[in-house]
Write an enzyme that holds these catalytic residues in place. Structure first.
Site, PDB file in Angstrom:
ATOM      1  N   ASN A 210      16.617  11.436  -4.471  1.00 45.74           N
ATOM      2  CA  ASN A 210      16.221  12.530  -3.578  1.00 45.74           C
ATOM      3  C   ASN A 210      16.436  12.102  -2.128  1.00 45.74           C
ATOM      4  OD1 ASN A 210      13.698  11.238  -2.544  1.00 45.74           O
ATOM      5  ND2 ASN A 210      13.192  11.310  -4.727  1.00 45.74           N
ATOM      6  N   ASP A 306       3.786   7.889 -13.666  1.00 46.76           N
ATOM      7  CA  ASP A 306       3.168   8.291 -12.399  1.00 46.76           C
ATOM      8  C   ASP A 306       2.466   7.063 -11.817  1.00 46.76           C
ATOM      9  OD1 ASP A 306       1.400   9.333 -10.377  1.00 46.76           O
ATOM     10  OD2 ASP A 306       1.901  11.315 -11.179  1.00 46.76           O
ATOM     11  N   PHE A 323       0.444  11.470  -1.280  1.00 43.38           N
ATOM     12  CA  PHE A 323       1.084  12.477  -0.433  1.00 43.38           C
ATOM     13  C   PHE A 323       1.338  13.714  -1.270  1.00 43.38           C
ATOM     14  CE2 PHE A 323       1.747   9.301   2.699  1.00 43.38           C
ATOM     15  CZ  PHE A 323       2.083   9.960   3.872  1.00 43.38           C
ATOM     16  N   LYS A 337      -3.831  18.334  -6.686  1.00 47.46           N
ATOM     17  CA  LYS A 337      -3.219  17.021  -6.928  1.00 47.46           C
ATOM     18  C   LYS A 337      -4.257  15.912  -6.779  1.00 47.46           C
ATOM     19  CE  LYS A 337       0.929  17.282  -6.017  1.00 47.46           C
ATOM     20  NZ  LYS A 337       2.187  17.507  -5.349  1.00 47.46           N
TER      21      LYS A 337
HETATM   22  O1  C5P Z   1       3.115  14.874  -8.377  1.00 45.47           O
HETATM   23  P1  C5P Z   1       3.732  14.678  -7.039  1.00 45.47           P
HETATM   24  O2  C5P Z   1       5.073  13.986  -7.100  1.00 45.47           O
HETATM   25  O3  C5P Z   1       3.808  15.893  -6.192  1.00 45.47           O
HETATM   26  O4  C5P Z   1       2.708  13.710  -6.298  1.00 45.47           O
HETATM   27  C1  C5P Z   1       2.989  13.102  -5.098  1.00 45.47           C
HETATM   28  C2  C5P Z   1       2.195  11.833  -4.965  1.00 45.47           C
HETATM   29  O5  C5P Z   1       2.232  11.084  -6.171  1.00 45.47           O
HETATM   30  C3  C5P Z   1       2.791  10.913  -3.925  1.00 45.47           C
HETATM   31  O6  C5P Z   1       1.744  10.158  -3.373  1.00 45.47           O
HETATM   32  C4  C5P Z   1       3.746  10.059  -4.738  1.00 45.47           C
HETATM   33  O7  C5P Z   1       4.012   8.815  -4.103  1.00 45.47           O
HETATM   34  C5  C5P Z   1       2.971   9.876  -6.024  1.00 45.47           C
HETATM   35  N1  C5P Z   1       3.800   9.773  -7.242  1.00 45.47           N
HETATM   36  C6  C5P Z   1       3.823   8.581  -7.929  1.00 45.47           C
HETATM   37  N2  C5P Z   1       4.549   8.466  -9.087  1.00 45.47           N
HETATM   38  C7  C5P Z   1       5.242   9.506  -9.555  1.00 45.47           C
HETATM   39  C8  C5P Z   1       5.244  10.736  -8.865  1.00 45.47           C
HETATM   40  C9  C5P Z   1       4.514  10.819  -7.692  1.00 45.47           C
HETATM   41  O8  C5P Z   1       3.179   7.604  -7.492  1.00 45.47           O
HETATM   42  N3  C5P Z   1       5.948   9.380 -10.674  1.00 45.47           N
END
Ligand code: C5P
Length: 396
Positions: A210, A306, A323, A337
Site C-alpha cells: 500500500n 493482526d 491508528f 476499532k
Molecule cells: O483494522 P485496521 O487495519 O483498520 O486497524 C488499524 C490499526 O491496526 C493500526 O494501528 C494498524 O497498525 C493495526 N493493524 C495491525 N495488524 C494488522 C492490521 C492493522 O497491527 N494486520
C-alpha cells in the site's frame, strides 16, 4: 543524520564582533539537521550583512519590526510560532539588558517576548562588561524565567583583553542546543512503534502493498526518543532514514512484523501501531516468476495476523495505541476499532482529505480514548508527533 533533525531554529544575531561566527553557526546548525531562519538586530547589521546570512540559511533574513512588507510575509508572531527554539548568538550585554527588562522595540526582542519556544542565549562581550553586577543580575533574571545561557568561554578578546566573555564556538552551541529537546517525559520507558507498509510476496518479483509513507510512525519514534524513551521502530520498507537515538528493525511482511514486535514486548510500556499492515497476503507464493499464459488470473488471499490485537491480548500488555485511517464516520469507526481490538486509544485520521494523512507532511487527528475524544490541531507530522507523545506519556 544530525541531532537537530527537523528542528526549526530561529537564530538571533545582535551587534558584536562575534557576529562573524554566526555565519558558521548557520552551517553547523544545518549540518545537525536543523532548518534555520535568521533575525538580525540593527546593530548586528553593522558587523555582518543580511545577504551573507540569507545566502547561508537559504531563507530571507528578518531585520525590521516596523516594515509592513516584511510583517506581511512572515510577521514577528509567525516567526515566534515557527521556531522550535530561539537561540541568540552572539547576545550582547545591551541585548541581554533589554531582554531582562521585557523590552520589545526591535524584531528580535519582540520575537523573544512572543515565542512559546525555549529561548537560549550565547553571551559575547568584553570581559569588563561580563564582570559587571548588572550583567550578572540580568542573566539571573533570564535564567529564572527559564531561558538557557550557553557560555561564555574564556580567552583572548577582539579588544586585546583576556578573560571571560568570548562567545562559545558554533559547534559547542549546537551541542548545547541538543539536550534542550530531550525533555524526558518518557525517560526510563520502553516504546515500540510499528511503521510503514508491509509487502506480501506473490512471486520473486511481485508483491501486494500500500501507499503508506511511514512518516507518521517515524515522527512518533523520533519524538519518543527525544522524550527520553528506549525507542524501537519496527518498520516495513519506507526508504526513510532512521531517526537519531532510535533502534530500527526493518521487516518486510506482516508475519515478520508480528514476530519482531512480539519479541520486543518484554518491558515495553507503550506500543503504537502506526504501520499500514496489509490485511491479506497471497495464500501461495510462487518460487519462480509467474508467466502470463492466460487472459485472466485469480489470486487467492488469506488474512494476515493482526499485530496490534496480538499485543493487546498479551497477559501483561503495554499501553496499546492504534491508528484508524477512515474515509467516513471517523469517530464512530475509530471507537468500534478501539473496542474490538481492546486498545487503550486510537489515533483517528480522516484519509479522505488530500491536505493531510497518508503521504502528506501535515496531519490532523483525533485521539479516541476510553475517557473521551480529543481533537488535535493541524500540525506538521513532526510537531503532531511531539504533541501525541506528550499526551500518550500521561497515560502511563
Ligand atoms: O483494522 P485496521 O487495519 O483498520 O486497524 C488499524 C490499526 O491496526 C493500526 O494501528 C494498524 O497498525 C493495526 N493493524 C495491525 N495488524 C494488522 C492490521 C492493522 O497491527 N494486520
Amino acid at each position: 543524520m544530525g541531532s537537530l533533525t527537523n528542528k526549526r531554529v530561529l537564530l538571533g544575531v545582535t551587534g558584536g564582533i562575534a557576529a562573524y561566527k554566526s555565519a558558521d553557526l548557520v552551517r553547523r546548525l544545518q549540518d545537525a539537521g536543523a532548518e534555520v531562519r535568521v533575525v538580525m538586530t540593527p546593530a548586528a547589521r553593522e558587523f555582518i550583512t543580511p545577504l551573507t546570512m540569507q545566502a547561508l540559511s537559504g531563507n530571507p533574513v528578518h531585520t525590521s519590526l516596523l516594515d509592513t512588507d516584511a510583517e506581511a510575509a512572515m510577521g514577528h508572531i509567525e516567526l515566534a510560532r515557527w521556531a522550535d527554539v530561539v537561540v541568540v548568538a552572539p547576545a550582547s550585554a545591551d541585548f541581554i539588558a533589554k531582554l531582562a527588562a521585557g523590552e520589545g522595540d526591535n524584531l528580535l526582542l519582540a520575537v523573544c517576548l512572543a515565542t512559546p519556544a525555549q529561548v537560549a542565549i550565547a553571551p559575547a562581550m568584553n570581559q569588563g562588561m561580563w564582570g559587571k553586577q548588572s550583567t550578572e543580575d540580568n542573566l539571573h533574571t533570564l535564567q529564572r524565567r527559564g531561558m538557557a545561557v550557553f557560555g561564555p568561554s574564556e580567552g583572548s578578546q577582539a579588544c586585546g583583553d583576556v578573560g571571560l566573555g568570548r562567545m562559545l564556538e558554533p559547534l559547542d552551541i549546537v551541542a548545547a542546543l541538543v539536550p534542550l529537546f530531550a525533555r524526558g517525559v518518557l525517560s526510563g520507558r520502553k516504546v515500540v512503534i510499528t511503521a510503514g507498509p508491509t509487502r506480501e510476496a506473490i512471486d520473486p518479483v511481485r508483491y501486494i502493498s500500500n501507499h503508506s509513507s511511514g512518516k507518521m510512525g517515524y515522527a512518533l519514534a523520533e519524538a519518543a526518543a527525544e522524550a527520553g524513551a528506549d525507542t524501537w521502530l519496527v518498520s516495513g520498507p519506507t526508504g526513510l532514514p532512521c531517526p537519531d537515538r532510535v533502534n530500527l528493525v526493518s521487516v518486510t511482511t506482516a508475519q515478520e512484523m508480528l514476530d519482531t514486535t512480539l519479541g520486543l514486548m518484554n518491558g515495553c510500556d507503550l506500543f503504537v501501531g502506526a504501520a499500514a499492515v496489509a490485511d491479506y497476503r497471497p495464500k501461495k507464493q510462487w518460487s519462480q516468476k509467474i508467466k502470463k499464459h492466460s487472459d485472466a488470473m485469480t489470486l487467492e488471499l488469506e488474512k494476515n495476523p493482526d499485530i496490534i490485537a496480538a499485543v493487546s491480548a498479551l497477559p501483561s500488555r503495554p499501553i496499546t495505541i492504534g491508528f484508524a485511517a477512515e474515509t467516513e464516520h471517523l469517530i464512530e469507526n475509530a471507537t468500534k476499532k478501539r473496542i474490538a481490538k481492546r486498545l487503550d486509544g486510537v489515533i483517528a485520521n480522516d484519509v479522505s482529505r488530500s491536505d493531510i494523512g497518508f503521504n502528506s507532511d501535515d496531519n490532523q487527528v483525533t485521539l479516541v480514548l476510553d475517557s473521551g475524544i480529543e481533537e488535535m490541531p493541524v500540525l506538521s507530522k513532526n510537531q503532531l508527533a511531539r504533541v501525541l507523545i506528550d499526551r500518550l506519556a500521561q497515560l502511563l
